[in-house]
Each structure stands twice: as structure tokens, then as C-alpha cells.
Design a protein around this motif. Sequence first.
Motif, PDB file in Angstrom:
ATOM      1  N   ALA A  27       0.837  -1.202   0.000  1.00  0.00           N
ATOM      2  CA  ALA A  27       0.000   0.000   0.000  1.00  0.00           C
ATOM      3  C   ALA A  27       0.873   1.252   0.000  1.00  0.00           C
ATOM      4  N   LEU A  28       0.356   2.294  -0.626  1.00  0.00           N
ATOM      5  CA  LEU A  28       1.116   3.528  -0.815  1.00  0.00           C
ATOM      6  C   LEU A  28       0.822   4.518   0.300  1.00  0.00           C
ATOM      7  N   ASN A  29       1.760   4.660   1.224  1.00  0.00           N
ATOM      8  CA  ASN A  29       1.674   5.727   2.212  1.00  0.00           C
ATOM      9  C   ASN A  29       2.519   6.905   1.717  1.00  0.00           C
ATOM     10  N   PRO A  30       2.441   8.060   2.349  1.00  0.00           N
ATOM     11  CA  PRO A  30       3.209   9.214   1.868  1.00  0.00           C
ATOM     12  C   PRO A  30       4.705   8.939   1.747  1.00  0.00           C
ATOM     13  N   GLU A  31       5.277   8.200   2.697  1.00  0.00           N
ATOM     14  CA  GLU A  31       6.705   7.910   2.644  1.00  0.00           C
ATOM     15  C   GLU A  31       7.060   7.134   1.375  1.00  0.00           C
ATOM     16  N   THR A  32       6.252   6.133   1.037  1.00  0.00           N
ATOM     17  CA  THR A  32       6.518   5.316  -0.154  1.00  0.00           C
ATOM     18  C   THR A  32       6.390   6.135  -1.426  1.00  0.00           C
ATOM     19  N   VAL A  63       0.141  -3.333  -5.996  1.00  0.00           N
ATOM     20  CA  VAL A  63      -0.092  -2.292  -4.990  1.00  0.00           C
ATOM     21  C   VAL A  63      -1.570  -2.366  -4.642  1.00  0.00           C
ATOM     22  N   ALA A  64      -1.870  -2.626  -3.373  1.00  0.00           N
ATOM     23  CA  ALA A  64      -3.255  -2.837  -2.963  1.00  0.00           C
ATOM     24  C   ALA A  64      -4.029  -1.544  -2.799  1.00  0.00           C
ATOM     25  N   GLY A  65      -3.373  -0.409  -3.036  1.00  0.00           N
ATOM     26  CA  GLY A  65      -4.056   0.875  -2.949  1.00  0.00           C
ATOM     27  C   GLY A  65      -3.277   1.846  -2.104  1.00  0.00           C
ATOM     28  N   ALA A  66      -3.904   2.987  -1.830  1.00  0.00           N
ATOM     29  CA  ALA A  66      -3.325   3.920  -0.881  1.00  0.00           C
ATOM     30  C   ALA A  66      -3.485   3.341   0.524  1.00  0.00           C
ATOM     31  N   ASP A  67      -2.637   3.765   1.427  1.00  0.00           N
ATOM     32  CA  ASP A  67      -2.654   3.261   2.796  1.00  0.00           C
ATOM     33  C   ASP A  67      -3.852   3.869   3.535  1.00  0.00           C
ATOM     34  N   ILE A  68      -4.891   3.058   3.739  1.00  0.00           N
ATOM     35  CA  ILE A  68      -6.132   3.555   4.339  1.00  0.00           C
ATOM     36  C   ILE A  68      -5.919   3.959   5.790  1.00  0.00           C
ATOM     37  N   VAL A  69      -5.040   3.264   6.486  1.00  0.00           N
ATOM     38  CA  VAL A  69      -4.742   3.643   7.875  1.00  0.00           C
ATOM     39  C   VAL A  69      -4.179   5.062   7.917  1.00  0.00           C
ATOM     40  N   LEU A 109      -5.331  -2.383  -6.822  1.00  0.00           N
ATOM     41  CA  LEU A 109      -6.581  -1.756  -6.410  1.00  0.00           C
ATOM     42  C   LEU A 109      -6.342  -0.295  -6.055  1.00  0.00           C
ATOM     43  N   GLY A 110      -7.327   0.547  -6.336  1.00  0.00           N
ATOM     44  CA  GLY A 110      -7.200   1.951  -5.968  1.00  0.00           C
ATOM     45  C   GLY A 110      -5.944   2.562  -6.552  1.00  0.00           C
ATOM     46  N   GLY A 111      -5.070   3.042  -5.658  1.00  0.00           N
ATOM     47  CA  GLY A 111      -3.811   3.640  -6.108  1.00  0.00           C
ATOM     48  C   GLY A 111      -2.952   2.699  -6.915  1.00  0.00           C
ATOM     49  N   GLY A 112      -3.114   1.396  -6.718  1.00  0.00           N
ATOM     50  CA  GLY A 112      -2.354   0.424  -7.504  1.00  0.00           C
ATOM     51  C   GLY A 112      -2.829   0.371  -8.944  1.00  0.00           C
TER      52      GLY A 112
END
Length: 260
Positions: A27-32, A63-69, A109-112
Motif C-alpha cells: 500500500a502507498l503511504n506518503p513515505e513510499t 499495490v493494494a491501494g493507498a494506505d487507508i490507515v 486496487l485503488g492507487g495500484g
Amino acid sequence: MEFKNIQYVIDNGIITVTINRPKALNALNPETIHELGQCVGMIESNTDIKVVIITGGGTKSFVAGADIVAMSTMNPIEGRTFGILAQDVFTRIENLPQPVIAAINGYALGGGCELACACDFRYAADTAKFGQPEVGLGVTPGFGGTQRLPRVVGRGYGKELIYTGQMIDAQEAYRIGLVNKVVPQEQLMEEVMKTAKVIASKGTVAVNLSKAAINRGINCDVITGIAYEAEVFGLCFATEDQKEGMQAFVEKRKAVFKGK
């Protein structure tokens, strides 16, 4: 250059970039995204790189998407800033001079899915899954999905995927034109690398200018697009690659391009 969540390998002019957060399904968090942007910057300035491959670490997820957490506590300003950050990096990927191939080894998914659509084309493992599930979370796609996905698969399929948030498998993605090829997962990187090597063997300047002409033309009327094509076509005749390619054809031998 070393990263926490991104890995890369350069081999014979082909760079493989891996989003590597397998415990978070990449998942894509800001750091990634920041790291991906730095990696793109390195590629932009490296003329020895001829082809880019983007894939995900592990076997479950591209990439499963943006980091929802990470997103769940954002306010409107933070959400907009996060979206613009990812949009900027994905647009830079789309506009890299080199061709970019997405090797989709699992969930996109999503961002991926949005990252995959920023690539020039996509190969998928038979286990891959695709979707834009954002409306089920109460938000729109935010990393370019409302713009790129309909351009890749057509307005109808793009709207259906975004409005329903439904997930589709690799064969359906192939049917609607989201991916170019579906192969068994264990053969994915071999198949992608095979195509990357073919591209890398061609005239680098010509390949890069072809990409520029296609990207420019998609976003303008056809008359403007073919006018730009005439300019890059003419420019090719100032290159060593053009002279080598045509001389090799006349001499019935394989061309050896230098990217000049």
C-alpha cells in the motif's frame, strides 16, 4: 540511492522498480510515494536506462491501494495534499522518456490500479485483481483514476469500475483492454523482461520520441498530434541511431544502436 520501501535493480539498461511493503500489500503511504518520486528522479536523469519495469514485492500484491490507515485521520487539506503528491509522481512516471511496463503480480486496487494506468502498458499474472474501490470508502479515486482509467479502457468501462467499486480478475482486465497480456504468475517477470529486452534493442531516441508523440497526441486534436509527429520524425534524421538503423537494413545485418 537506498530506500526503505522501494527496491530497484538495473541490468543492461532495464531498471526493475519494486514497491516493497509486502506486509501492507505494498500500500502507498506518503513515505513510499516520496521514495517513488526520488527513484523516478534518478531514472529521469539516467540516459543509460532504456526501459522501466514497475512491480510489487511478494506474490500477493502489485499495490493494494493507498494506505487507508494513513488516510483515515486526514483532514481535507491533508487529503488534497496527499492526492496531489501521488498525482505528481504518477504523472512524472507517465512522462518518463523511457517506456514503462507494469508487471502486475497481484492486487492492483485503488492507487495500484492508478499507478498501473500511469505506465505505458501492463502485463498481468493470472492471479491479479483490479479495481477502483474508493467509492466504498466514501471518497473518489484521487491519484488520477478518474482521468487515466477511462482513457485506457474507454469511458463506459471506466465509469462502471469507478461507480461500482467492483473488483475484476485478470482475464476480465484483458477483455476490456486494461492489460495487454495475462500469463501464469511464475512466468510474469520472464515475459515482461522479454518484451523489455526487445524494446531496449531498438533505437532509444526513436522509442523515446515515439512515446512523447503518443502522449502528446492523446491529449490534443489529431491535426496538432500529427504536426508534432512530423517534428519528431524529422528530428530522428539528426541521430546516429537513424544512420545505423537504415545502414544496417541496407547491409542486411542487425543494427547496433547507441542511443545517440
